[in-house]
Design an enzyme around this catalytic site. Structure first.
Site, mmCIF file in Angstrom:
data_model
loop_
_atom_site.group_PDB
_atom_site.id
_atom_site.type_symbol
_atom_site.label_atom_id
_atom_site.label_comp_id
_atom_site.label_asym_id
_atom_site.label_seq_id
_atom_site.Cartn_x
_atom_site.Cartn_y
_atom_site.Cartn_z
ATOM 1 N N LYS A 47 -58.902 0.433 16.256
ATOM 2 C CA LYS A 47 -59.868 -0.509 15.731
ATOM 3 C C LYS A 47 -59.415 -1.109 14.415
ATOM 4 C CE LYS A 47 -63.377 2.764 17.228
ATOM 5 N NZ LYS A 47 -64.354 3.744 16.707
ATOM 6 N N GLY A 48 -58.505 -0.443 13.766
ATOM 7 C CA GLY A 48 -58.169 -0.801 12.391
ATOM 8 C C GLY A 48 -57.712 -2.241 12.203
ATOM 9 N N GLU A 103 -51.087 -5.103 13.147
ATOM 10 C CA GLU A 103 -51.593 -3.772 12.777
ATOM 11 C C GLU A 103 -52.122 -3.766 11.352
ATOM 12 O OE1 GLU A 103 -52.720 -1.108 13.545
ATOM 13 O OE2 GLU A 103 -51.601 0.029 15.019
ATOM 14 N N ASP A 104 -52.964 -2.807 11.072
ATOM 15 C CA ASP A 104 -53.445 -2.634 9.695
ATOM 16 C C ASP A 104 -52.466 -1.807 8.878
ATOM 17 O OD1 ASP A 104 -54.061 -0.494 11.338
ATOM 18 O OD2 ASP A 104 -55.908 0.029 10.300
ATOM 19 N N ASP A 107 -47.964 4.294 9.139
ATOM 20 C CA ASP A 107 -47.725 5.517 8.356
ATOM 21 C C ASP A 107 -46.392 6.107 8.809
ATOM 22 O OD1 ASP A 107 -50.152 6.862 6.678
ATOM 23 O OD2 ASP A 107 -50.951 5.530 8.197
ATOM 24 N N LYS A 135 -46.267 2.462 4.681
ATOM 25 C CA LYS A 135 -45.945 3.542 3.739
ATOM 26 C C LYS A 135 -44.508 3.991 3.997
ATOM 27 C CE LYS A 135 -50.609 5.513 3.514
ATOM 28 N NZ LYS A 135 -51.441 6.660 3.961
ATOM 29 N N PHE A 156 -53.924 8.246 0.849
ATOM 30 C CA PHE A 156 -54.884 7.923 1.900
ATOM 31 C C PHE A 156 -55.732 6.745 1.435
ATOM 32 C CE2 PHE A 156 -58.843 8.204 4.240
ATOM 33 C CZ PHE A 156 -58.362 8.339 5.531
ATOM 34 N N VAL A 157 -55.683 5.663 2.185
ATOM 35 C CA VAL A 157 -56.399 4.459 1.769
ATOM 36 C C VAL A 157 -57.449 4.063 2.806
ATOM 37 C CG1 VAL A 157 -54.569 3.517 0.308
ATOM 38 C CG2 VAL A 157 -54.578 2.983 2.755
ATOM 39 N N ASP A 163 -60.365 3.291 7.929
ATOM 40 C CA ASP A 163 -61.571 4.106 7.783
ATOM 41 C C ASP A 163 -61.290 5.502 7.263
ATOM 42 O OD1 ASP A 163 -60.282 4.951 10.297
ATOM 43 O OD2 ASP A 163 -62.090 6.157 10.574
ATOM 44 N N ARG A 169 -64.564 0.740 6.797
ATOM 45 C CA ARG A 169 -63.721 -0.303 7.413
ATOM 46 C C ARG A 169 -64.110 -1.684 6.893
ATOM 47 N NH1 ARG A 169 -60.762 1.871 11.819
ATOM 48 N NH2 ARG A 169 -61.826 3.453 13.035
HETATM 49 C C1 PRP Z 1 -53.930 3.920 12.472
HETATM 50 C C2 PRP Z 1 -53.249 2.552 12.482
HETATM 51 C C3 PRP Z 1 -52.082 2.762 13.388
HETATM 52 C C4 PRP Z 1 -51.739 4.219 13.189
HETATM 53 C C5 PRP Z 1 -50.570 4.322 12.252
HETATM 54 O O1 PRP Z 1 -54.798 3.995 13.546
HETATM 55 O O2 PRP Z 1 -54.108 1.527 12.929
HETATM 56 O O3 PRP Z 1 -52.401 2.493 14.737
HETATM 57 O O4 PRP Z 1 -52.874 4.854 12.586
HETATM 58 O O5 PRP Z 1 -50.160 5.650 12.120
HETATM 59 P P1 PRP Z 1 -48.649 6.107 12.401
HETATM 60 O O6 PRP Z 1 -47.730 5.056 11.849
HETATM 61 O O7 PRP Z 1 -48.524 7.410 11.628
HETATM 62 O O8 PRP Z 1 -48.481 6.314 13.851
HETATM 63 P P2 PRP Z 1 -55.866 5.193 13.720
HETATM 64 O O9 PRP Z 1 -55.268 6.257 14.580
HETATM 65 O O10 PRP Z 1 -56.360 5.618 12.364
HETATM 66 O O11 PRP Z 1 -57.021 4.497 14.550
HETATM 67 P P3 PRP Z 1 -57.991 3.279 14.127
HETATM 68 O O12 PRP Z 1 -57.141 2.033 14.087
HETATM 69 O O13 PRP Z 1 -59.021 3.224 15.207
HETATM 70 O O14 PRP Z 1 -58.577 3.595 12.765
#
Ligand code: PRP
Length: 183
Positions: A47-48, A103-104, A107, A135, A156-157, A163, A169
């Site tokens: 969802k991000g 993507e948002d 990590d 990151k 952690f942001v 979220d 969000r």
């Molecule tokens: C977040 C973000 C990426 C993923 C990145 O999604 O949107 O999809 O984590 O992490 P990584 O690089 O360590 O794989 P999340 O799982 O938090 O779901 P969301 O978008 O629904 O908040």
């Protein structure tokens, strides 16, 4: 929701609304120039990415279709295991299309690495990535990202789509949470 509405829950603002919008405008111009005359499809990952997709696509100086995927980490139950399950797939046949994943945040890079490989197996013309945040210090896999909004430290942001326990969000800025929120 503005930073002021966060009260004591906000520790600090990392990136302001104005900084985000300025950078997205720059990325949109660059994307449009790079994909001129090409069959571009924007792919968001729920969802991000909802908030960045909404602003990035409106910053484009032309029109492009979008589609969405929903995924979930598989196996360990924690995110970033790198093994991903598709909960909702694209409706679009991406054969011969130029796919830009929006993507948002990246990590570890494991999620995006999996999604990119998955989409590349469907015979698109190309698959590239645009992320608002990255990151670099916590990357576990080398993943080429064509468009990056901001590189940030490994904190952690929340906000701008990101979220904590499904909250924040809708915060207009990207920031860190005060420690009392977690306890
Ligand atoms: C977040 C973000 C990426 C993923 C990145 O999604 O949107 O999809 O984590 O992490 P990584 O690089 O360590 O794989 P999340 O799982 O938090 O779901 P969301 O978008 O629904 O908040």
């Amino acid at each position: 929701m503005d930073a002021a509405h966060m009260g004591a829950d906000l520790e600090k603002v990392l990136i302001t609304e104005e900084e985000i919008q300025t950078r997205l405008g720059e990325l949109a111009e660059q994307i449009w120039a790079d994909y001129e005359g090409k069959d571009l499809l924007l792919v968001g990952v729920l969802k991000g990415a909802v908030v960045v997709m909404a602003d990035l696509m409106r910053a484009l100086p032309g029109t492009a279709p979008m589609d969405w995927m929903a995924i979930s980490s598989y196996g360990s139950g924690t995110k970033s295991s790198g093994v991903v399950r598709i909960l909702m797939d694209l409706r679009t046949d991406i054969t011969d299309k130029h796919v830009l994943i929006v993507e948002d945040i990246i990590d570890s890079g494991l999620t995006l690495s999996w999604i990119k490989t998955n989409l590349e197996s469907r015979s698109p013309a190309s698959v590239e990535i645009c992320t608002l945040l990255r990151k670099p210090e916590v990357a576990k896999v080398e993943i080429p990202v064509k468009y990056v909004g901001f590189d940030i430290p490994p904190e952690f942001v929340v906000g701008y789509g990101l979220d904590y326990d499904e909250r924040y969000r809708n915060l207009r800025v990207v920031g860190t949470l005060a420690p009392h929120v977690y306890s």
